[in-house]
Design a protein around this motif. Structure first.
Motif, PDB file in Angstrom:
ATOM      1  N   VAL A  70      -7.752  17.124  -4.222  1.00 10.24           N
ATOM      2  CA  VAL A  70      -9.153  17.071  -4.658  1.00 10.24           C
ATOM      3  C   VAL A  70      -9.297  17.138  -6.189  1.00 10.24           C
ATOM      4  CG1 VAL A  70     -11.388  18.281  -4.562  1.00 10.24           C
ATOM      5  CG2 VAL A  70     -10.107  17.848  -2.467  1.00 10.24           C
ATOM      6  N   PRO A  71      -8.530  17.992  -6.900  1.00 12.51           N
ATOM      7  CA  PRO A  71      -8.606  17.953  -8.365  1.00 12.51           C
ATOM      8  C   PRO A  71      -8.176  16.580  -8.902  1.00 12.51           C
ATOM      9  CG  PRO A  71      -7.546  19.967  -7.659  1.00 12.51           C
ATOM     10  CD  PRO A  71      -7.679  19.095  -6.442  1.00 12.51           C
ATOM     11  N   LEU A  72      -8.660  16.231 -10.094  1.00 10.05           N
ATOM     12  CA  LEU A  72      -8.360  14.910 -10.649  1.00 10.05           C
ATOM     13  C   LEU A  72      -6.878  14.661 -10.869  1.00 10.05           C
ATOM     14  CD1 LEU A  72     -11.296  14.310 -13.149  1.00 10.05           C
ATOM     15  CD2 LEU A  72     -10.792  13.044 -11.057  1.00 10.05           C
ATOM     16  N   LEU A  73      -6.077  15.724 -10.913  1.00  9.68           N
ATOM     17  CA  LEU A  73      -4.626  15.543 -10.988  1.00  9.68           C
ATOM     18  C   LEU A  73      -4.164  14.676  -9.812  1.00  9.68           C
ATOM     19  CD1 LEU A  73      -3.425  19.186 -11.747  1.00  9.68           C
ATOM     20  CD2 LEU A  73      -3.103  17.214 -13.251  1.00  9.68           C
ATOM     21  N   GLY A  74      -4.765  14.919  -8.648  1.00 12.51           N
ATOM     22  CA  GLY A  74      -4.419  14.167  -7.443  1.00 12.51           C
ATOM     23  C   GLY A  74      -4.792  12.697  -7.580  1.00 12.51           C
ATOM     24  N   PHE A  75      -5.881  12.433  -8.315  1.00 11.82           N
ATOM     25  CA  PHE A  75      -6.307  11.066  -8.577  1.00 11.82           C
ATOM     26  C   PHE A  75      -5.233  10.358  -9.407  1.00 11.82           C
ATOM     27  CE2 PHE A  75      -9.120   7.973 -10.824  1.00 11.82           C
ATOM     28  CZ  PHE A  75      -9.692   7.372  -9.714  1.00 11.82           C
ATOM     29  N   GLY A  76      -4.722  11.050 -10.417  1.00 12.98           N
ATOM     30  CA  GLY A  76      -3.645  10.503 -11.233  1.00 12.98           C
ATOM     31  C   GLY A  76      -2.402  10.241 -10.405  1.00 12.98           C
ATOM     32  N   ASN A  77      -2.081  11.199  -9.556  1.00 11.69           N
ATOM     33  CA  ASN A  77      -0.907  11.053  -8.701  1.00 11.69           C
ATOM     34  C   ASN A  77      -1.037   9.839  -7.784  1.00 11.69           C
ATOM     35  OD1 ASN A  77       1.548  11.833  -7.303  1.00 11.69           O
ATOM     36  ND2 ASN A  77       0.197  12.497  -5.643  1.00 11.69           N
ATOM     37  N   SER A  78      -2.248   9.638  -7.236  1.00 14.68           N
ATOM     38  CA  SER A  78      -2.385   8.502  -6.322  1.00 14.68           C
ATOM     39  C   SER A  78      -2.332   7.175  -7.082  1.00 14.68           C
ATOM     40  CB  SER A  78      -3.642   8.622  -5.457  1.00 14.68           C
ATOM     41  OG  SER A  78      -4.777   8.616  -6.261  1.00 14.68           O
ATOM     42  N   LEU A  79      -2.755   7.171  -8.352  1.00 10.78           N
ATOM     43  CA  LEU A  79      -2.592   5.962  -9.178  1.00 10.78           C
ATOM     44  C   LEU A  79      -1.108   5.605  -9.265  1.00 10.78           C
ATOM     45  CD1 LEU A  79      -4.971   6.608 -12.218  1.00 10.78           C
ATOM     46  CD2 LEU A  79      -5.212   4.823 -10.501  1.00 10.78           C
ATOM     47  N   TRP A  80      -0.315   6.618  -9.580  1.00  7.72           N
ATOM     48  CA  TRP A  80       1.123   6.376  -9.695  1.00  7.72           C
ATOM     49  C   TRP A  80       1.715   5.925  -8.353  1.00  7.72           C
ATOM     50  CZ3 TRP A  80       5.437   5.084 -11.742  1.00  7.72           C
ATOM     51  CH2 TRP A  80       6.615   5.341 -11.032  1.00  7.72           C
ATOM     52  N   LYS A  81       1.300   6.622  -7.278  1.00  4.10           N
ATOM     53  CA  LYS A  81       1.820   6.269  -5.954  1.00  4.10           C
ATOM     54  C   LYS A  81       1.545   4.805  -5.629  1.00  4.10           C
ATOM     55  CE  LYS A  81       0.353   8.819  -2.560  1.00  4.10           C
ATOM     56  NZ  LYS A  81      -0.404   9.882  -1.878  1.00  4.10           N
ATOM     57  N   GLY A  82       0.333   4.367  -6.007  1.00  4.56           N
ATOM     58  CA  GLY A  82      -0.050   2.977  -5.762  1.00  4.56           C
ATOM     59  C   GLY A  82       0.846   2.011  -6.534  1.00  4.56           C
ATOM     60  N   VAL A  83       1.079   2.337  -7.811  1.00  2.17           N
ATOM     61  CA  VAL A  83       1.912   1.472  -8.650  1.00  2.17           C
ATOM     62  C   VAL A  83       3.328   1.399  -8.069  1.00  2.17           C
ATOM     63  CG1 VAL A  83       3.028   1.278 -10.916  1.00  2.17           C
ATOM     64  CG2 VAL A  83       0.587   1.843 -10.771  1.00  2.17           C
ATOM     65  N   TRP A  84       3.843   2.547  -7.695  1.00 10.00           N
ATOM     66  CA  TRP A  84       5.221   2.625  -7.190  1.00 10.00           C
ATOM     67  C   TRP A  84       5.372   1.834  -5.894  1.00 10.00           C
ATOM     68  CZ3 TRP A  84       9.887   3.238  -8.594  1.00 10.00           C
ATOM     69  CH2 TRP A  84      10.876   3.696  -7.724  1.00 10.00           C
TER      70      TRP A  84
ATOM     71  N   PHE B 272       0.744  -4.137 -11.993  1.00  7.87           N
ATOM     72  CA  PHE B 272      -0.648  -4.390 -12.345  1.00  7.87           C
ATOM     73  C   PHE B 272      -1.600  -4.195 -11.168  1.00  7.87           C
ATOM     74  CE2 PHE B 272       1.756  -6.496 -15.561  1.00  7.87           C
ATOM     75  CZ  PHE B 272       0.985  -6.404 -16.700  1.00  7.87           C
ATOM     76  N   LYS B 273      -1.031  -4.097 -10.005  1.00  3.06           N
ATOM     77  CA  LYS B 273      -1.839  -4.141  -8.800  1.00  3.06           C
ATOM     78  C   LYS B 273      -2.071  -2.762  -8.193  1.00  3.06           C
ATOM     79  CE  LYS B 273      -1.444  -6.422  -4.343  1.00  3.06           C
ATOM     80  NZ  LYS B 273      -0.476  -7.119  -3.495  1.00  3.06           N
ATOM     81  N   GLY B 274      -1.026  -1.964  -8.246  1.00  3.49           N
ATOM     82  CA  GLY B 274      -1.022  -0.738  -7.456  1.00  3.49           C
ATOM     83  C   GLY B 274      -2.060   0.300  -7.847  1.00  3.49           C
ATOM     84  N   GLY B 275      -2.299   0.420  -9.155  1.00  5.85           N
ATOM     85  CA  GLY B 275      -3.202   1.472  -9.611  1.00  5.85           C
ATOM     86  C   GLY B 275      -4.579   1.347  -9.002  1.00  5.85           C
ATOM     87  N   PHE B 276      -5.161   0.163  -9.146  1.00  7.71           N
ATOM     88  CA  PHE B 276      -6.506  -0.031  -8.615  1.00  7.71           C
ATOM     89  C   PHE B 276      -6.532   0.004  -7.095  1.00  7.71           C
ATOM     90  CE2 PHE B 276      -8.031  -1.627 -12.800  1.00  7.71           C
ATOM     91  CZ  PHE B 276      -9.149  -0.812 -12.867  1.00  7.71           C
ATOM     92  N   THR B 277      -5.460  -0.510  -6.473  1.00 10.69           N
ATOM     93  CA  THR B 277      -5.412  -0.480  -5.006  1.00 10.69           C
ATOM     94  C   THR B 277      -5.518   0.961  -4.519  1.00 10.69           C
ATOM     95  OG1 THR B 277      -3.923  -2.353  -5.162  1.00 10.69           O
ATOM     96  CG2 THR B 277      -4.109  -1.296  -3.004  1.00 10.69           C
TER      97      THR B 277
END
Lengths: 118, 150, 338
Positions: A61-75, A87-92
């Motif tokens: 829930v904290p924005l740290l988790g938002f950052g983590n999910s951005l990375w997870k998407g990219v990876w 270029f795709k994963g972050g927004f996905t």
């Protein structure tokens, strides 16, 4: 038990940021940027996901988790699509959060009127 | 004036009152903890309802955002932040507050330059640097993989 | 008559013929609540945007001052007015209907002092028989322009101030033996920059300029604090007052009992949660027209030094890492005796 963990972990993350805000006079906007960037770095070095698996909503829930999910998407996208995946994963991965905030935010502007602070 | 700027800065720091530290820290813990617990409650309910974990947390995100938007419109969320400080800014609800607040406030300046531009006042930097940092990390990971290190 | 480096002493002091003050709901609930001419309960002043609300506030206050003084609009030769908004939109839209030649002023929260300085010079110089000086601010327009949208949550530090929703307006006329009070002298402030960068601590940014102007006034008039019944700064707040008194003490002046601050008078910081005090050009302008001038008129205070203070920053200068320079304009206001 899940609830206790979420409460304590989420609360502690907020405490750390509160101390940071009190000591540095950082504006909230900067704090939010900082959290997301730090979250994606912690995700990339492999720390945040195990932590989130353990702490549940306390970490997502904290924005740290938002950052983590951005990375997870990219990876994840790199694994699927290679270079273009960067270029795709972050927004996905952040699509629900960003779309949700923008759409509900817009609807909010239709429904609500500006109000005075008391 | 005899006093120099450096000395003045130090002097001002001395005479300026600060927030009492412990109460604000405790309140941040309390509010942050409650919001995260509500998030956990949502996720658990959706998981018990047969959703996958990923979908359950997406629903949680949406519900928290919607709640924050409504509370902001009713002028309640600013009061929660005033009480809880970082406890209400750090969760995703704080992000949602930063999106809806300028949208409502700048409605008077029109759909495009009012709401359209100003909705990103605080959210824009968060999205930009979030995407940029995860992209940079992605590039690093990609290069490391190409060299067979990762 | 020019006096010292930055002051003027009027041989035939212009007089204040009329005054009016209108404030918002929160200000009406403060310690001075009953003294204002009008307390508007609707923060929007019947308009549909905050900016129009502030313009309406200016228009109403100007009209009220004209009405109270039984003066005709067309007899007012010049209007000296300002507000805090970019390109002075509250003033320019608010004063269209008045049809009075306008000098739009920006002196941040010191605007009322600037308007009184210029207005009294115009009269004493013989260039006008009657002028109006006016300044306004609105919490919501200021917050929206300088800080955050109102719905955005944040914690305000104890050093921050609360922008007053209010407007004060006076009509000045030529020297005579009757009127509310006389303006016998002015001391015009200059920019003073002590390197403060914290926009949540305006008191600290402005206190050195108040100190400088008061000191200049003492030097130019060759007087000290005993010459005045009150020395009243604009919106230094708690932190600014502490600093001003300290600086003055170092110069051998004790202002402890003679000094007060409009920002400290207008709100009760304990019950109204306004932290350091009130601010904005409407703060000193509305307090002048509700609290200060009546006391001078009655003779409770024979002579006061009114020193509105302004912090001259913009969001651009702030984002570019610039400091916050301050300015303060002094106005000597005296009781008109028999």
């Amino acid at each position: 038990m899940d609830y206790v963990k979420a409460f304590v972990v989420g609360g502690l993350i907020c405490v750390v940021i509160q101390i940071l805000m009190d000591n540095t006079k950082l504006m909230p906007g900067r704090i939010m940027v900082l959290l997301v960037v730090v979250g994606s770095i912690l995700g990339a070095v492999g720390v945040y996901q195990p932590f989130a698996d353990w702490a549940g909503a306390g970490a997502t829930v904290p924005l740290l988790g938002f950052g983590n999910s951005l990375w997870k998407g990219v990876w994840k996208s790199i694994g699927e699509d290679g270079f273009i995946g960067i270029f795709k994963g972050g927004f996905t991965a952040s699509s629900v959060g960003i779309s949700g905030a923008l759409i509900f935010g817009y609807l909010g502007s239709v429904i609500f009127k500006p109000r005075m602070k008391s | 004036m005899e006093i120099n700027k450096k000395a003045y800065e130090a002097y001002v720091k001395e005479v300026t009152p600060v927030h009492k530290r412990w109460p604000s820290i405790f309140r941040a813990f309390l509010v942050g903890g409650i919001i995260c617990t509500l998030g956990q409650l949502c996720t658990s309910l959706f998981i018990n309802g047969g959703f996958e974990k990923e979908v359950a947390s997406a629903w949680t995100t949406l519900i928290l955002i919607a709640s924050s938007v409504i509370l902001t419109g009713l002028n309640i969320y600013p009061k929660i932040v005033k009480f809880g400080g970082a406890g209400a800014l750090v969760p995703i609800t704080g992000f949602a507050n930063s999106v809806v607040a300028p949208a409502v406030e700048f409605k008077s300046e029109g759909q495009i330059f009012g709401i359209g531009c100003k909705i990103f006042t605080i959210a824009g930097p968060v999205i930009l640097y979030g995407i940029l940092s995860s992209w940079i990390l992605g590039v690093i990971a990609y290069v490391l993989m190409a060299f067979g290190i990762l | 008559m020019q006096l010292g480096k930055a002051s003027v002493k009027f041989e035939e002091p212009p007089v204040i013929l009329s005054m009016a003050s209108i404030v918002g709901k929160k200000e009406g609930e403060g310690p001075l609540g009953k003294m204002f001419d009008m307390v508007e309960q609707d923060d929007m002043f019947g308009a549909d945007t905050w900016e129009k609300a502030e313009s309406t506030l200016q228009k109403q206050t100007a009209d009220l001052a004209i009405e109270k003084g039984d003066i005709r609009r067309k007899d007012i030769r010049y209007l000296f007015a300002g507000d805090l908004l970019g390109q002075l939109i509250a003033t320019s839209f608010g004063t269209v209907d008045l049809e009075i030649p306008l000098f739009g002023l920006f002196g941040a929260c010191s605007t009322m002092g600037e308007a009184l300085n210029l207005g009294s010079m115009a009269i004493a110089g013989g260039f006008a028989d009657k002028v109006m000086a006016m300044a306004s601010s609105h919490f919501a327009t200021a917050e929206k322009q300088f800080r955050f949208p109102l719905g955005y949550g944040n914690q305000r530090p104890y050093s921050s101030s609360w922008t007053v929703t209010g407007c004060g307006s006076v009509v000045l006329g030529k020297h005579k033996k009757e009127g509310i009070a006389a303006i016998t002298g002015i001391t015009t402030g200059r920019m003073v920059d002590m390197g403060i960068r914290d926009s949540m601590n305006m008191g600290a940014a402005m206190a050195p300029s108040a100190f400088h102007t008061i000191q200049q006034n003492f030097d130019d008039f060759q007087v000290d604090e005993s010459y005045y019944d009150k020395i009243i700064t604009g919106d230094l707040g708690k932190v600014g007052r502490t600093i001003l008194l300290d600086f003055m003490k170092n110069k051998g002046h004790n202002l402890e009992s003679v000094h007060t601050d409009c920002g400290l008078e207008i709100f009760d910081s304990e019950t109204q949660d306004t932290h350091a005090g009130g601010s904005g050009c409407g703060c000193s302008a509305s307090v002048l027209c509700s609290y200060i001038l009546p006391k001078v008129q009655s003779g409770e205070w024979k002579r006061v030094l009114f020193v509105p203070t302004g912090a001259l920053l913009s969001t651009v200068s702030f984002n570019e890492g610039e400091t916050i320079p301050g300015i303060a304009h002094g106005v000597v206001i005296e009781h008109i005796g028999n």
